[in-house]
Design a protein around this motif. Structure first.
Motif, short mmCIF file in Angstrom:
data_model
loop_
_atom_site.label_atom_id
_atom_site.label_comp_id
_atom_site.label_asym_id
_atom_site.label_seq_id
_atom_site.Cartn_x
_atom_site.Cartn_y
_atom_site.Cartn_z
N ASP A 1 0.72 -1.30 -0.11
CA ASP A 1 0.02 0.03 0.11
C ASP A 1 0.77 1.06 -0.11
O ASP A 1 0.33 2.19 0.16
CB ASP A 1 -0.90 -0.03 1.03
CG ASP A 1 -2.01 1.09 0.98
OD1 ASP A 1 -2.66 1.31 -0.22
OD2 ASP A 1 -2.15 1.80 1.93
N PHE A 2 2.12 1.04 -0.05
CA PHE A 2 3.09 2.25 -0.69
C PHE A 2 2.50 3.25 -1.67
O PHE A 2 2.66 4.31 -1.73
CB PHE A 2 4.25 1.80 -0.69
CG PHE A 2 5.11 2.51 -1.77
CD1 PHE A 2 5.91 3.55 -1.59
CD2 PHE A 2 5.05 2.06 -3.13
CE1 PHE A 2 6.48 4.30 -2.61
CE2 PHE A 2 5.91 2.74 -4.13
CZ PHE A 2 6.34 3.98 -3.81
N ALA A 3 1.60 2.56 -2.56
CA ALA A 3 0.87 3.10 -3.70
C ALA A 3 0.19 4.45 -3.10
O ALA A 3 -0.04 5.30 -3.45
CB ALA A 3 -0.01 2.17 -4.39
N MET A 4 -0.49 4.39 -1.95
CA MET A 4 -1.43 5.28 -1.40
C MET A 4 -0.46 6.60 -1.00
O MET A 4 -0.90 7.97 -1.36
CB MET A 4 -1.98 4.87 -0.25
CG MET A 4 -2.81 6.21 0.30
SD MET A 4 -3.82 5.85 2.07
CE MET A 4 -5.01 4.55 1.33
N ALA A 5 0.90 6.29 -0.40
CA ALA A 5 1.81 7.34 -0.17
C ALA A 5 2.34 8.05 -1.28
O ALA A 5 2.23 9.43 -1.64
CB ALA A 5 3.07 6.97 0.46
N LEU A 6 2.40 7.12 -2.47
CA LEU A 6 2.84 7.86 -3.56
C LEU A 6 1.42 8.66 -4.48
O LEU A 6 1.87 9.63 -5.11
CB LEU A 6 3.09 6.77 -4.92
CG LEU A 6 3.51 7.21 -6.08
CD1 LEU A 6 4.75 8.27 -6.11
CD2 LEU A 6 4.22 5.92 -6.68
#
Length: 139
Positions: free
Chosen positions: A56-61
């Motif tokens: 879910d690093f995608a949310m930070a990105l």
């Protein structure tokens, strides 16, 4: 904000088994054991849960891209968490993120910079380097 999970383990390391539950109810008495961790039996394991959280690093990105005026069409992240033997035990030695993104009107160099910034500020990336406390009591 505090999020909680609870694990109950019964028995020995190899022959025992456990159940994991989260306050949200997404995991409710979800089984885990030596067999789910090391032998591919159906159930979950800690490394899989860490990988799910890190993916879910995608949310930070997405937040980082938004701050720079970009709207991603799609961010697909896979996290591969490596568990390896260390002495008599094991350690998680790596979380390898693979990211494939569709972001209109963004050059590769700018994207790489923003993705790198997001990885460094991602709460899950940070926790993988965090100090850990333990409050233990024999009851």
């Amino acid at each position: 904000m505090i999020r909680k999970a609870k694990a109950v383990w019964q028995g020995t390391g190899r022959a025992g088994s456990g159940r994991i539950s989260t306050d949200s109810g997404v995991l409710a008495e979800t089984p885990y054991s030596f067999r789910t961790r090391f032998e591919g039996e159906t159930g979950t394991n800690p490394e899989e849960l860490i990988a799910a959280a890190h993916a879910d690093f995608a949310m930070a990105l997405a937040f980082r891209l938004q701050a720079e005026g970009h709207t991603p069409t799609e961010l697909v992240t896979e996290a591969a968490v490596t568990l390896e033997q260390e002495g008599q035990g094991f350690r998680i030695s790596r979380s390898a993120l693979t990211l494939r993104a569709k972001v209109p009107n963004l050059e590769e160099a700018a994207f790489a910079r923003l993705a790198g910034d997001a990885e460094k500020t991602c709460p899950v990336s940070k926790v993988l380097n965090a100090a850990i406390t333990l409050d233990s009591k024999l009851v």
